[in-house]
Scaffold this active site. Structure first.
Site, PDB file in Angstrom:
ATOM      1  N   SER A  11       0.828  -1.203   0.000  1.00 28.13           N
ATOM      2  CA  SER A  11       0.000   0.000   0.000  1.00 28.13           C
ATOM      3  C   SER A  11       0.864   1.254   0.000  1.00 28.13           C
ATOM      4  CB  SER A  11      -0.906   0.004   1.237  1.00 28.13           C
ATOM      5  OG  SER A  11      -1.528   1.262   1.413  1.00 28.13           O
ATOM      6  N   TYR A  17      -2.425  -0.099  10.018  1.00 28.40           N
ATOM      7  CA  TYR A  17      -2.584  -0.692   8.686  1.00 28.40           C
ATOM      8  C   TYR A  17      -1.295  -0.547   7.886  1.00 28.40           C
ATOM      9  CZ  TYR A  17      -4.025  -1.104   3.804  1.00 28.40           C
ATOM     10  OH  TYR A  17      -4.108  -1.450   2.483  1.00 28.40           O
TER      11      TYR A  17
END
Length: 334
Positions: free
Chosen positions: A128, A153
């Site tokens: 990501s 995350y």
């Protein structure tokens, strides 16, 4: 033709990737646990686009199920694995951190171990853009240090890259990580801005505009993402000798990481204007400060992706938003 495992096959990118692989004649085993992080109906509806297609097989399974994962790999001879399943979302990680440890760390370890023991030819996995965290230099380059994540995350995604490198180094498992930059398009996720804004604008409800609309995001259309994922999966990284003057960002292992973004950041207020034009409605805006865990801008340097797999995303934001809005209206019969 290849036999490919796609994890997160009922997810946004997973469904599109599986469909494209089936279009070219590959056999796809799609894995998903169909959890309720967001509307399970949407996941079932995505899965319905794949079910019944020649070459597709669905397995309902959680990544954290070590025995189940081992059995799945033992009973299939996967040529490659495209690992897209994860606990997603920056904001959700503020209130449900254990979900990220279970899916993104324990689950990824189970994928790595299964690939190692069953001699899978290539593991391509979703990282990501959030790994860039507090970095201020733009565009973000894969050579940049990413040591300051600002959400759990992001930390789990960086951990995935480190874990993958370890398996590439120790066991010769070819791995490629893809740092996705704000993916959007038809069949997208309801927890992402494009869906949230569209739903609110059509209902005449206000939208929350964080950082007073000055956020910039490298919005990337899902068709471009899928093309990059498949080209990358087809390009197996090889171990390589290291030059004497190689810097610390390089490795001899069969390991690669790429940015995959549109390389054209869009300010949030401009995105809202494009959405308003596509919807024929004006948004009621609730201007707010930056939210905890967010970053002010993302901007992908995609030179390495273009050099190694011959692809660069190209869908203009206006075209992508129009396609999303058209799909959203059809899906909700609006």
């Amino acid at each position: 033709m290849s036999r490919i495992l796609v994890t997160g096959a009922a997810g946004f990118i997973g469904m599109h990737t599986s469909s494209r692989l089936l279009d070219r004649g590959d056999t796809v085993v799609g894995l998903d646990n169909l959890n309720d992080y967001y509307l399970p109906k949407l996941k079932h509806d995505r899965l319905a686009q794949l079910s019944g297609r020649s070459g597709f097989q669905f397995e309902k399974l959680s990544l954290e199920d070590r025995d189940g994962m081992a059995k799945l790999f033992e009973s299939n001879r996967f040529d490659s694995v495209i690992h897209l399943a994860a606990q997603a979302g920056v904001r959700y990680s503020l209130t449900n951190p254990h979900a990220y440890v279970d899916a993104n760390l324990v689950g990824f370890m189970n994928v790595l171990e299964a690939c190692r023991h069953q001699n899978v030819g290539h593991l391509t996995y979703a990282s990501s853009s959030s790994v860039y965290g507090a970095n201020r230099k733009t565009p973000f380059s894969v050579e940049d240090r990413v040591d300051h994540p600002v959400s759990l995350y992001a930390a789990t995604k960086k951990a995935n890259e480190l874990m993958a490198h370890t398996y590439s180094h120790l066991f010769g498992l070819p791995t490629t990580g893809l740092r996705f930059f704000t993916v959007y398009g038809p069949w997208g996720r309801p927890d992402m801005a494009m869906w949230i804004f569209t739903k609110a604008i059509l209902a005449g409800q206000p939208i929350d505009v964080f950082n007073h609309g000055k956020m910039r995001r490298d919005f990337t259309f899902v068709d471009d993402i899928v093309e990059g994922v498949i080209r990358t999966n087809d390009t197996i990284p090889m171990a390589r000798p290291m030059a004497a003057d190689a810097d610390d960002s390089q490795t001899a292992a069969p390991y690669r990481v790429y940015n995959i973004g549109n390389n054209q950041p869009v300010e949030l207020m401009h995105l809202i204007e494009i959405l308003e034009a596509a919807l024929g409605r004006t948004a009621v805006k609730n201007m707010l400060p930056m939210q905890l865990g967010d970053v002010p801008a993302t901007f992908a340097d995609i030179e390495a992706l273009q050099r190694d797999v011959g692809f660069r995303p190209s869908t203009p934001i206006e075209e992508g938003v129009r396609k999303f809005v058209d799909w959203y209206r059809r899906y909700h019969a609006l």
